[in-house]
Write a protein that holds these residues in place. Structure first.
Motif, PDB file in Angstrom:
ATOM      1  N   GLU A  55     -19.966  90.248   5.567  1.00  0.00           N
ATOM      2  CA  GLU A  55     -18.559  90.507   5.825  1.00  0.00           C
ATOM      3  C   GLU A  55     -17.677  89.543   5.038  1.00  0.00           C
ATOM      4  OE1 GLU A  55     -19.053  92.576  10.195  1.00  0.00           O
ATOM      5  OE2 GLU A  55     -17.688  90.894  10.002  1.00  0.00           O
ATOM      6  N   LEU A  56     -18.166  88.312   4.873  1.00  0.00           N
ATOM      7  CA  LEU A  56     -17.442  87.333   4.062  1.00  0.00           C
ATOM      8  C   LEU A  56     -17.321  87.841   2.620  1.00  0.00           C
ATOM      9  CD1 LEU A  56     -16.172  84.535   3.653  1.00  0.00           C
ATOM     10  CD2 LEU A  56     -18.471  83.627   3.310  1.00  0.00           C
ATOM     11  N   ASP A  57     -18.442  88.341   2.066  1.00  0.00           N
ATOM     12  CA  ASP A  57     -18.422  88.882   0.702  1.00  0.00           C
ATOM     13  C   ASP A  57     -17.375  89.980   0.571  1.00  0.00           C
ATOM     14  OD1 ASP A  57     -20.479  87.206   0.149  1.00  0.00           O
ATOM     15  OD2 ASP A  57     -22.048  88.736   0.212  1.00  0.00           O
ATOM     16  N   LYS A  58     -17.343  90.855   1.590  1.00  0.00           N
ATOM     17  CA  LYS A  58     -16.400  91.985   1.540  1.00  0.00           C
ATOM     18  C   LYS A  58     -14.953  91.504   1.628  1.00  0.00           C
ATOM     19  CE  LYS A  58     -19.089  95.419   0.949  1.00  0.00           C
ATOM     20  NZ  LYS A  58     -18.948  96.310  -0.214  1.00  0.00           N
ATOM     21  N   LEU A  59     -14.732  90.453   2.405  1.00  0.00           N
ATOM     22  CA  LEU A  59     -13.367  89.922   2.495  1.00  0.00           C
ATOM     23  C   LEU A  59     -12.936  89.320   1.159  1.00  0.00           C
ATOM     24  CD1 LEU A  59     -12.904  88.222   5.988  1.00  0.00           C
ATOM     25  CD2 LEU A  59     -11.529  90.044   4.970  1.00  0.00           C
ATOM     26  N   VAL A  60     -13.871  88.614   0.498  1.00  0.00           N
ATOM     27  CA  VAL A  60     -13.569  88.056  -0.821  1.00  0.00           C
ATOM     28  C   VAL A  60     -13.238  89.205  -1.784  1.00  0.00           C
ATOM     29  CG1 VAL A  60     -14.505  86.780  -2.785  1.00  0.00           C
ATOM     30  CG2 VAL A  60     -14.975  85.987  -0.461  1.00  0.00           C
ATOM     31  N   ASP A  61     -14.058  90.278  -1.718  1.00  0.00           N
ATOM     32  CA  ASP A  61     -13.767  91.478  -2.524  1.00  0.00           C
ATOM     33  C   ASP A  61     -12.365  92.005  -2.237  1.00  0.00           C
ATOM     34  OD1 ASP A  61     -16.203  91.417  -3.669  1.00  0.00           O
ATOM     35  OD2 ASP A  61     -17.034  93.166  -2.626  1.00  0.00           O
ATOM     36  N   TYR A  62     -12.041  92.038  -0.960  1.00  0.00           N
ATOM     37  CA  TYR A  62     -10.759  92.636  -0.562  1.00  0.00           C
ATOM     38  C   TYR A  62      -9.577  91.846  -1.116  1.00  0.00           C
ATOM     39  CZ  TYR A  62      -7.077  94.572   2.399  1.00  0.00           C
ATOM     40  OH  TYR A  62      -5.921  95.149   2.858  1.00  0.00           O
ATOM     41  N   ILE A  63      -9.703  90.495  -1.108  1.00  0.00           N
ATOM     42  CA  ILE A  63      -8.619  89.666  -1.657  1.00  0.00           C
ATOM     43  C   ILE A  63      -8.463  89.966  -3.152  1.00  0.00           C
ATOM     44  CG2 ILE A  63      -7.715  87.313  -1.919  1.00  0.00           C
ATOM     45  CD1 ILE A  63      -8.188  88.195   1.020  1.00  0.00           C
ATOM     46  N   GLN A  64      -9.606  90.148  -3.838  1.00  0.00           N
ATOM     47  CA  GLN A  64      -9.531  90.530  -5.254  1.00  0.00           C
ATOM     48  C   GLN A  64      -8.895  91.913  -5.398  1.00  0.00           C
ATOM     49  OE1 GLN A  64     -13.272  90.913  -7.346  1.00  0.00           O
ATOM     50  NE2 GLN A  64     -12.260  91.095  -9.339  1.00  0.00           N
ATOM     51  N   PHE A  65      -9.305  92.822  -4.522  1.00  0.00           N
ATOM     52  CA  PHE A  65      -8.801  94.200  -4.556  1.00  0.00           C
ATOM     53  C   PHE A  65      -7.282  94.248  -4.399  1.00  0.00           C
ATOM     54  CE2 PHE A  65      -7.490  97.881  -1.985  1.00  0.00           C
ATOM     55  CZ  PHE A  65      -7.861  98.930  -2.818  1.00  0.00           C
ATOM     56  N   LEU A  66      -6.738  93.327  -3.601  1.00  0.00           N
ATOM     57  CA  LEU A  66      -5.287  93.309  -3.370  1.00  0.00           C
ATOM     58  C   LEU A  66      -4.525  93.050  -4.667  1.00  0.00           C
ATOM     59  CD1 LEU A  66      -5.098  91.299  -0.011  1.00  0.00           C
ATOM     60  CD2 LEU A  66      -4.676  93.747  -0.338  1.00  0.00           C
ATOM     61  N   THR A  67      -5.160  92.294  -5.585  1.00  0.00           N
ATOM     62  CA  THR A  67      -4.514  91.995  -6.868  1.00  0.00           C
ATOM     63  C   THR A  67      -5.001  92.931  -7.967  1.00  0.00           C
ATOM     64  OG1 THR A  67      -4.493  89.684  -6.180  1.00  0.00           O
ATOM     65  CG2 THR A  67      -3.985  90.131  -8.483  1.00  0.00           C
ATOM     66  N   GLU A  68      -6.310  93.240  -7.930  1.00  0.00           N
ATOM     67  CA  GLU A  68      -6.914  94.024  -9.016  1.00  0.00           C
ATOM     68  C   GLU A  68      -7.615  95.261  -8.476  1.00  0.00           C
ATOM     69  OE1 GLU A  68      -9.675  91.314 -10.770  1.00  0.00           O
ATOM     70  OE2 GLU A  68      -8.127  90.079 -11.700  1.00  0.00           O
ATOM     71  N   PRO A  69      -6.879  96.217  -7.954  1.00  0.00           N
ATOM     72  CA  PRO A  69      -7.541  97.405  -7.399  1.00  0.00           C
ATOM     73  C   PRO A  69      -8.358  98.142  -8.452  1.00  0.00           C
ATOM     74  CG  PRO A  69      -5.148  97.698  -7.485  1.00  0.00           C
ATOM     75  CD  PRO A  69      -5.426  96.274  -7.819  1.00  0.00           C
ATOM     76  N   GLU A  70      -7.958  98.014  -9.726  1.00  0.00           N
ATOM     77  CA  GLU A  70      -8.657  98.750 -10.784  1.00  0.00           C
ATOM     78  C   GLU A  70     -10.108  98.256 -10.957  1.00  0.00           C
ATOM     79  OE1 GLU A  70      -5.988  96.878 -11.247  1.00  0.00           O
ATOM     80  OE2 GLU A  70      -6.614  95.222 -12.543  1.00  0.00           O
ATOM     81  N   ALA A  71     -10.378  97.014 -10.524  1.00  0.00           N
ATOM     82  CA  ALA A  71     -11.733  96.476 -10.654  1.00  0.00           C
ATOM     83  C   ALA A  71     -12.723  97.191  -9.740  1.00  0.00           C
ATOM     84  CB  ALA A  71     -11.729  94.980 -10.338  1.00  0.00           C
ATOM     85  N   PHE A  72     -12.194  97.953  -8.763  1.00  0.00           N
ATOM     86  CA  PHE A  72     -13.075  98.599  -7.796  1.00  0.00           C
ATOM     87  C   PHE A  72     -13.073 100.115  -7.934  1.00  0.00           C
ATOM     88  CE2 PHE A  72     -11.950  94.496  -6.213  1.00  0.00           C
ATOM     89  CZ  PHE A  72     -13.113  94.014  -5.652  1.00  0.00           C
ATOM     90  N   LYS A  73     -12.464 100.620  -9.012  1.00  0.00           N
ATOM     91  CA  LYS A  73     -12.286 102.066  -9.188  1.00  0.00           C
ATOM     92  C   LYS A  73     -13.596 102.827  -9.190  1.00  0.00           C
ATOM     93  CE  LYS A  73      -8.015 103.273  -9.184  1.00  0.00           C
ATOM     94  NZ  LYS A  73      -7.043 102.685 -10.121  1.00  0.00           N
ATOM     95  N   THR A  74     -14.631 102.239  -9.867  1.00  0.00           N
ATOM     96  CA  THR A  74     -15.873 102.987 -10.051  1.00  0.00           C
ATOM     97  C   THR A  74     -16.814 102.903  -8.854  1.00  0.00           C
ATOM     98  OG1 THR A  74     -16.704 101.071 -11.240  1.00  0.00           O
ATOM     99  CG2 THR A  74     -15.911 102.917 -12.568  1.00  0.00           C
ATOM    100  N   GLY A  75     -16.345 102.305  -7.767  1.00  0.00           N
ATOM    101  CA  GLY A  75     -17.122 102.334  -6.529  1.00  0.00           C
ATOM    102  C   GLY A  75     -17.996 101.123  -6.349  1.00  0.00           C
ATOM    103  N   GLY A  76     -19.138 101.342  -5.677  1.00  0.00           N
ATOM    104  CA  GLY A  76     -20.004 100.287  -5.148  1.00  0.00           C
ATOM    105  C   GLY A  76     -20.379  99.193  -6.132  1.00  0.00           C
ATOM    106  N   ALA A  77     -20.907  99.553  -7.335  1.00  0.00           N
ATOM    107  CA  ALA A  77     -21.500  98.580  -8.240  1.00  0.00           C
ATOM    108  C   ALA A  77     -20.543  97.430  -8.546  1.00  0.00           C
ATOM    109  CB  ALA A  77     -21.913  99.263  -9.530  1.00  0.00           C
ATOM    110  N   GLU A  78     -19.293  97.778  -8.940  1.00  0.00           N
ATOM    111  CA  GLU A  78     -18.381  96.714  -9.316  1.00  0.00           C
ATOM    112  C   GLU A  78     -17.881  95.940  -8.113  1.00  0.00           C
ATOM    113  OE1 GLU A  78     -15.525  96.553 -12.870  1.00  0.00           O
ATOM    114  OE2 GLU A  78     -15.811  98.667 -12.362  1.00  0.00           O
ATOM    115  N   GLY A  79     -17.812  96.648  -6.988  1.00  0.00           N
ATOM    116  CA  GLY A  79     -17.425  95.977  -5.756  1.00  0.00           C
ATOM    117  C   GLY A  79     -18.385  94.845  -5.449  1.00  0.00           C
ATOM    118  N   GLN A  80     -19.673  95.080  -5.711  1.00  0.00           N
ATOM    119  CA  GLN A  80     -20.683  94.052  -5.472  1.00  0.00           C
ATOM    120  C   GLN A  80     -20.399  92.829  -6.338  1.00  0.00           C
ATOM    121  OE1 GLN A  80     -22.961  94.052  -3.247  1.00  0.00           O
ATOM    122  NE2 GLN A  80     -22.878  96.164  -2.563  1.00  0.00           N
ATOM    123  N   ASP A  81     -20.004  93.072  -7.589  1.00  0.00           N
ATOM    124  CA  ASP A  81     -19.729  91.968  -8.500  1.00  0.00           C
ATOM    125  C   ASP A  81     -18.650  91.042  -7.986  1.00  0.00           C
ATOM    126  OD1 ASP A  81     -21.576  92.645 -10.245  1.00  0.00           O
ATOM    127  OD2 ASP A  81     -20.263  93.484 -11.788  1.00  0.00           O
TER     128      ASP A  81
END
Ligand code: CUA
Length: 356
Positions: A316-342
């Motif tokens: 859940e911590l990883d996902k929250l870190v992802d989410y903070i990134q997503f708030l600034t860079e939503p385009e980094a998560f466009k292609t779904g799971g794989a990049e979200g993991q990064d």
């Protein structure tokens, strides 16, 4: 979020009286009976005292300039009565309250165990037997005993469920608790009733009392709104749920607004001014700021967040870190799971997608 206090008010208004919310636990009827007994005693005392004051002020007023006060003598019978009658009434209140108080204080062993943790400014509700964790939402079955074990991660809070007529201080370094049996399915507000800092007034939650069938469905449900959570969903779904669940939304805005802590949108990849100098906002910084918020204090803010180290699952911590990134860079998560993991390990990979 902004109108939840209004919803809470409407919920409380249903089936309630002018003074009291609905009687939704087995303790409520007796608690109200004692309350109204004391209430009417007070009304009676007030009326008698005020009437006597007014009557005597009129009857014994000075009638001429040279009138003197008559010598005051003892009246044993009167003095005895005005001491004895209130004493008897107080003993009645004590004796009447004592028995239900003892019942309330002894937690039954055959009850559903729920652990409640208070921290500034959210309630974490854990069901050890169901492997479920909720935030600001206590879900219980109707007509069954529930044991609450209360503890605090920081300052003294107080877990108050007005509809159940129960309230107890939640103390750091010690367990407290109470038990109840809810009697009417529905939703009732939870409040923190001990001043615990700036966010005290927003530290509230909801008790959901479910029917037997609803409860059976809830215990096996994984729907996010039921407190369970499927972490494989995309970040725009999982992120906001985790953000609520862990109480982040209580203090952090995601649309640039300052609440208690700094807003979290638009910060990824920038440099934050802190008490230890400028810091690059990357995955490691966000991770550390969640686990140990005191490590760097953003300039203009105070160290008011309680650490999440040891009370957030790594995934859940990883996902929250992802989410903070997503708030600034939503385009980094466009292609779904794989990049979200990064995103979780984003610090090493040093992506600099700054717009030229
Ligand atoms: Cu927690 Cu007031």
């Amino acid at each position: 979020m902004n109108t939840s206090w209004l919803t809470n008010l409407t919920v409380a208004a249903e089936g309630s009286t002018f003074w009291m919310p609905p009687q939704a636990s087995t303790f409520a009827v007796e608690a109200d009976a004692i309350y109204y007994f004391i209430y009417w005693l007070c009304v009676l005392s007030f009326v008698l005292l005020m009437a006597a004051t007014a009557l005597f002020a009129w009857k014994y007023r000075r009638k001429s300039e040279d009138q003197k006060t008559s010598p005051v003598k003892h009246n044993f019978r009167l003095e005895f009565l005005w001491s004895a009658i209130p004493t008897v009434l107080l003993v009645v209140v004590f004796a009447w309250s004592h028995e239900p108080f003892m019942v309330m204080s002894q937690q039954p062993s055959d009850a559903l165990q729920v652990n409640v943790t208070g921290q500034t400014w959210a309630w974490t509700i854990e069901y050890p037997s169901l492997n479920k964790t909720c935030t600001d939402q206590l879900v219980v079955p109707v007509n069954e005993k529930v044991n609450l074990r209360l503890k605090s991660n920081d300052v003294i809070h107080s877990f108050w469920i007005p509809a159940f007529r129960l309230k107890k201080d939640v103390i750091p370094n010690r367990y407290s608790g109470y038990w109840f049996e809810a009697t009417i399915p529905g939703e009732y507000p939870i409040y923190c009733a001990e001043y615990c800092g700036q966010g005290h007034s927003i530290m509230k939650g909801t008790v959901k009392v479910l029917t037997e069938d609803e409860w059976d469905a809830w215990t096996v449900s994984n729907a996010p709104e039921d407190c369970g959570l499927d972490l494989t969903q995309s970040i725009d779904i999982v992120g906001p749920i985790l953000f609520q669940k862990h109480g982040c939304a209580t203090c952090h805005g995601i649309e640039g607004q300052r609440i208690v802590g700094p807003p979290l949108n638009g910060i990824w990849g920038t440099e934050e001014q802190t008490d230890k100098g400028p810091v690059k906002v990357d995955a490691n910084y966000i991770r550390e700021s969640i686990l140990e918020p005191g490590a760097y204090i953003v300039s203009g803010y105070k160290n008011e967040m309680s650490p999440y180290a040891g009370r957030i699952k790594p995934e859940e911590l990883d996902k929250l870190v992802d989410y903070i990134q997503f708030l600034t860079e939503p385009e980094a998560f466009k292609t779904g799971g794989a990049e979200g993991q990064d995103g979780g390990e984003g610090a090493e990979k040093k992506t600099e997608p700054e717009q030229p």
